[in-house]
Motif scaffolding. Structure first.
Motif, PDB file in Angstrom:
ATOM      1  N   GLY A 159       5.081  17.268 -15.278  1.00 36.31           N
ATOM      2  CA  GLY A 159       4.970  16.581 -16.564  1.00 36.31           C
ATOM      3  C   GLY A 159       4.562  15.130 -16.495  1.00 36.31           C
ATOM      4  N   ALA A 160       4.419  14.567 -15.294  1.00 39.26           N
ATOM      5  CA  ALA A 160       4.121  13.133 -15.159  1.00 39.26           C
ATOM      6  C   ALA A 160       2.617  12.889 -15.240  1.00 39.26           C
ATOM      7  CB  ALA A 160       4.669  12.594 -13.842  1.00 39.26           C
ATOM      8  N   ASP A 161       2.229  11.849 -16.018  1.00 43.30           N
ATOM      9  CA  ASP A 161       0.827  11.445 -16.137  1.00 43.30           C
ATOM     10  C   ASP A 161       0.593  10.038 -15.600  1.00 43.30           C
ATOM     11  OD1 ASP A 161       0.051  13.834 -17.604  1.00 43.30           O
ATOM     12  OD2 ASP A 161       1.143  12.977 -19.296  1.00 43.30           O
ATOM     13  N   ALA A 162       1.644   9.240 -15.505  1.00 41.70           N
ATOM     14  CA  ALA A 162       1.524   7.857 -15.046  1.00 41.70           C
ATOM     15  C   ALA A 162       2.893   7.418 -14.531  1.00 41.70           C
ATOM     16  CB  ALA A 162       1.050   6.946 -16.180  1.00 41.70           C
ATOM     17  N   GLY A 163       2.926   6.222 -13.914  1.00 41.58           N
ATOM     18  CA  GLY A 163       4.212   5.755 -13.405  1.00 41.58           C
ATOM     19  C   GLY A 163       4.129   4.331 -12.890  1.00 41.58           C
ATOM     20  N   ILE A 164       5.306   3.730 -12.675  1.00 43.22           N
ATOM     21  CA  ILE A 164       5.388   2.364 -12.151  1.00 43.22           C
ATOM     22  C   ILE A 164       6.612   2.227 -11.246  1.00 43.22           C
ATOM     23  CG2 ILE A 164       4.150   1.249 -14.048  1.00 43.22           C
ATOM     24  CD1 ILE A 164       7.866   0.785 -13.977  1.00 43.22           C
ATOM     25  N   PHE A 165       6.542   1.251 -10.337  1.00 43.12           N
ATOM     26  CA  PHE A 165       7.684   0.835  -9.522  1.00 43.12           C
ATOM     27  C   PHE A 165       8.097  -0.562  -9.982  1.00 43.12           C
ATOM     28  CE2 PHE A 165       7.051   3.736  -5.735  1.00 43.12           C
ATOM     29  CZ  PHE A 165       8.344   4.224  -5.762  1.00 43.12           C
ATOM     30  N   ASN A 179       0.828  -1.209   0.000  1.00 46.75           N
ATOM     31  CA  ASN A 179       0.000   0.000   0.000  1.00 46.75           C
ATOM     32  C   ASN A 179       0.859   1.254   0.000  1.00 46.75           C
ATOM     33  OD1 ASN A 179      -2.426  -1.417  -0.011  1.00 46.75           O
ATOM     34  ND2 ASN A 179      -2.473  -1.575   2.224  1.00 46.75           N
ATOM     35  N   THR A 180       1.968   1.211   0.717  1.00 43.28           N
ATOM     36  CA  THR A 180       2.853   2.372   0.756  1.00 43.28           C
ATOM     37  C   THR A 180       3.441   2.640  -0.616  1.00 43.28           C
ATOM     38  OG1 THR A 180       3.443   1.723   3.015  1.00 43.28           O
ATOM     39  CG2 THR A 180       4.778   3.424   1.976  1.00 43.28           C
ATOM     40  N   TYR A 181       3.817   1.587  -1.337  1.00 39.71           N
ATOM     41  CA  TYR A 181       4.324   1.759  -2.705  1.00 39.71           C
ATOM     42  C   TYR A 181       3.290   2.479  -3.567  1.00 39.71           C
ATOM     43  CZ  TYR A 181       8.434  -1.265  -2.179  1.00 39.71           C
ATOM     44  OH  TYR A 181       9.642  -1.795  -1.822  1.00 39.71           O
ATOM     45  N   LYS A 227       1.143   9.842  -5.289  1.00 35.64           N
ATOM     46  CA  LYS A 227       1.466  11.211  -4.876  1.00 35.64           C
ATOM     47  C   LYS A 227       2.590  11.788  -5.729  1.00 35.64           C
ATOM     48  CE  LYS A 227      -0.168  10.915  -0.121  1.00 35.64           C
ATOM     49  NZ  LYS A 227       0.179  10.982   1.323  1.00 35.64           N
ATOM     50  N   CYS A 228       3.552  10.969  -6.098  1.00 39.34           N
ATOM     51  CA  CYS A 228       4.656  11.434  -6.936  1.00 39.34           C
ATOM     52  C   CYS A 228       4.172  11.780  -8.349  1.00 39.34           C
ATOM     53  CB  CYS A 228       5.756  10.388  -6.995  1.00 39.34           C
ATOM     54  SG  CYS A 228       6.671  10.216  -5.450  1.00 39.34           S
ATOM     55  N   TYR A 232       6.790  -5.702 -11.106  1.00 40.09           N
ATOM     56  CA  TYR A 232       5.959  -4.541 -10.815  1.00 40.09           C
ATOM     57  C   TYR A 232       5.421  -4.653  -9.390  1.00 40.09           C
ATOM     58  CZ  TYR A 232       5.810  -3.345 -15.809  1.00 40.09           C
ATOM     59  OH  TYR A 232       6.136  -2.979 -17.091  1.00 40.09           O
ATOM     60  N   VAL A 233       5.647  -3.612  -8.575  1.00 41.69           N
ATOM     61  CA  VAL A 233       5.101  -3.602  -7.216  1.00 41.69           C
ATOM     62  C   VAL A 233       4.084  -2.479  -7.034  1.00 41.69           C
ATOM     63  CG1 VAL A 233       7.088  -4.707  -6.146  1.00 41.69           C
ATOM     64  CG2 VAL A 233       7.069  -2.223  -6.406  1.00 41.69           C
ATOM     65  N   ALA A 234       3.987  -1.594  -8.024  1.00 40.71           N
ATOM     66  CA  ALA A 234       2.968  -0.537  -7.983  1.00 40.71           C
ATOM     67  C   ALA A 234       2.847   0.068  -9.375  1.00 40.71           C
ATOM     68  CB  ALA A 234       3.332   0.548  -6.964  1.00 40.71           C
TER      69      ALA A 234
END
Length: 593
Positions: A281-287, A266-268, A274-275, A298-300
């Protein structure tokens, strides 16, 4: 031009005295033609003196008024010659005229050259500066632009001729702009104000404008001068700083939350969302996290189908980052199209691969090794992350997250060690059952609870009969393995609400909460039945029996120790009443093996 009337009056007075002296000599002659000639020359002398006086106080070269004074002296000498008839005055008049002409020509040429130099210097200063200047003629409402204005607005010189103020100022700012001009026209002093101008192709340009009136010699406004400078980059930097502060606030919130609650799935997700929300310029993202199988998982994911992406993992050499340990901006995704069909399908659908225009990938290094990649994607612009300042923000972010994860990993290790120590302090290392300490803590809590509830509790004290004989015959290592098997057997018949603990040696104890004498008898029966079956150790069948003592709360005692003493005494009493044959252990070969 302001004239000091003291000097002006002195000059007029001298001219009048001069003319009066002339009339004294001329009027008695009674020759009108001579009188007219003298008067005209006197007027010329006076005019030359006045012009010289005025020019001396202007910005012209001092040599020009000097030449005019020489001309007036020449005319004066000519006047004296006409009055006296002496040729000396005519000679002086000619000489003074020649000198005056030479001086005037020299200094007029010099003055014109200086004026040209001043104009060139002024034009260089105006055109080569970063300040754009627009002159608006109040008579014909025409506009003139300097080179800086043309450069800022992006027009060609010929294109500027047809522009009006409506073409320059954006419609939404035109009303405010006109209001400020009106205030300048009324003589109000205004501070520089910000507006948005439209450059060529309606490109928006943020400018800071200073407006002022340009008046003529009579104090009447001829022009409005708009001096402006391009602050588009400054505004962009201000916006970038605001976004950076927003990002740092979000980062601090997530870091604080992670430090308080630990880093879990959940923290990820919270961290990532939030990031993406705060990062410019960011619209999406992954960890992507490197797990024990040495592959990145993939964890998030934010604005992607995380449940589908979880099915995909990457070897290090399959990553689009090419195992880089630096912040990178990626616009070529050819590597992802080389994946096997299933992973490529997931990346295209769940990962929206075709929609991604640009990616900034941030490596998270722990102990010098890349353990995670944090990718932020732009779905709108291929230049979203080209700004070096944004890349520096990303690098700072990567370092901050690395420090955070290192600290959290250390805390997890310390917590594991603490839990292990706590477990070892409460667990019997041989059988894995709760130990004596845990038994006392648990039993005390149960007694307090059951006392309030008004319920009973039973303690069963077990001792293995003739266990010493097994040790003496087979050795202590064999005996330890036998105790493990006995522990497993006793734990298997234990109810979920009961506790079985090893007190030490070959002694065990049951705690049966909310259990009276009749229910305890049923448990004792199950225990004895379990000992009818042999325990298998090293291909040997060992037949054991056990002596059991029972104590009931609150009937036999009010505390754990009181109950344990009663149960222990009854256990030894039961052991003494059985005959030696019943208490003897028996070891046989396990024929089933």
């Amino acid at each position: 031009m302001k004239i000091r009337f003291g000097w002006f009056r002195v000059s007029v007075f001298l001219i009048c005295v001069f003319l009066a002296g002339v009339f004294v000599f001329v009027v008695p002659s009674e020759k009108p033609s001579r009188l007219l000639a003298v008067i005209s020359e006197s007027v010329l002398v006076g005019a030359s003196l006045v012009v010289a006086f005025v020019l001396k106080r202007s910005l012209v070269h001092p040599g020009i008024p000097t030449g005019l004074l020489l001309i007036s002296l020449s005319v004066y000498m000519d006047l004296l010659q006409s009055i006296t008839g002496l040729m000396l005055f005519e000679t002086l008049a000619v000489a003074l005229s020649v000198m005056a002409v030479i001086i005037l020509l020299y200094y007029i040429v010099l003055h014109v050259r200086n004026l040209r130099i001043m104009m060139i210097e002024h034009e260089i200063i105006i055109n080569d500066s970063n300040i754009g200047v627009i002159l608006r003629n109040l008579k014909d409402n025409s506009f003139r632009f300097n080179e800086a204005a043309r450069r800022i607005l992006g027009y060609e010189p010929e294109e500027l001729k047809s522009l009006s103020i409506c073409d320059i100022v954006l419609p939404q700012d035109l009303g405010f702009h006109d209001e400020m001009i009106e205030r300048v026209m009324k003589g109000e002093a205004i501070f520089p104000f910000e507006a948005r101008y439209a450059g060529k192709n309606r490109k928006q340009i943020d400018v800071q404008v200073s407006a002022s009136l340009v008046k003529n010699g009579k104090g009447i406004p001829d022009y409005i001068m708009l001096a402006f400078r391009d602050i588009t980059r400054i505004k962009a930097m201000e916006l970038s700083l605001m976004e950076l502060n927003k990002f740092h606030r979000a980062l601090n919130e997530v870091v604080t939350e992670a430090l308080e609650s630990g880093f879990d799935d959940n923290t990820y997700h919270d961290f990532l969302f939030k990031c993406v929300e705060a990062f410019p310029g960011a619209d999406a993202g992954i960890f992507l996290l490197k797990e024990e199988d040495e592959r990145f998982h993939y964890v998030a994911a934010c604005n992607y189908d995380f449940e589908e992406l979880k099915k995909v993992s990457f070897a290090t050499d399959e990553l689009i980052q090419a195992n880089s340990d630096r912040v990178m901006v990626i616009k070529d995704y050819a590597v992802d199209y080389e994946m096997d069909d299933e992973r490529q399908r997931i990346l295209l659908t769940a990962g929206r691969l075709r929609e991604i225009k640009s990616t900034i990938t941030i490596p998270i290094l722990i102990d010098g090794k890349v353990m995670m990649y944090f990718n932020l994607d732009s779905l709108e612009s291929s230049t979203a992350f080209d700004n070096p300042e944004i890349q520096e923000i990303a690098a700072s972010f990567g370092r901050a997250v690395a420090v955070l994860l290192s600290r959290l990993r250390l805390e997890r290790e310390l917590n594991k060690q603490r839990e292990l120590l706590e477990k070892l302090s409460l667990e019997d290392p041989l059988t894995g059952l709760p130990n004596r300490r845990y038994f006392f803590d648990y039993s005390a809590r149960q007694i307090e609870y059951l006392r309030r509830m008004g319920e009973e509790m039973t303690i069963l004290y077990l001792d293995l009969n003739d266990f010493k004989g097994v040790n003496d015959t087979m050795g202590h290592d064999f005996g330890d393995e036998l105790l493990k098997e006995v522990g497993k057997g006793l734990n298997s018949i234990c109810r979920s609400s009961d506790l079985i603990a090893r007190m030490g040696g070959d002694e065990f104890v049951y705690v049966l909460p909310s259990t009276g004498k009749e229910e305890a008898a049923e448990v004792i029966k199950r225990i004895r039945n379990s000992f009818k079956e042999p325990f298998i150790v090293e291909n040997k069948s060992i037949y054991l029996s056990t002596s059991i003592g029972i104590a009931l709360f609150p009937e036999d005692g009010k505390s754990v120790r009181e109950l344990l003493i009663v149960a222990d005494e009854r256990m030894y009493s039961n052991k003494g009443r059985t005959n030696g044959k019943t208490n003897k252990s028996r070891i046989e070969d396990d024929l089933s093996c």
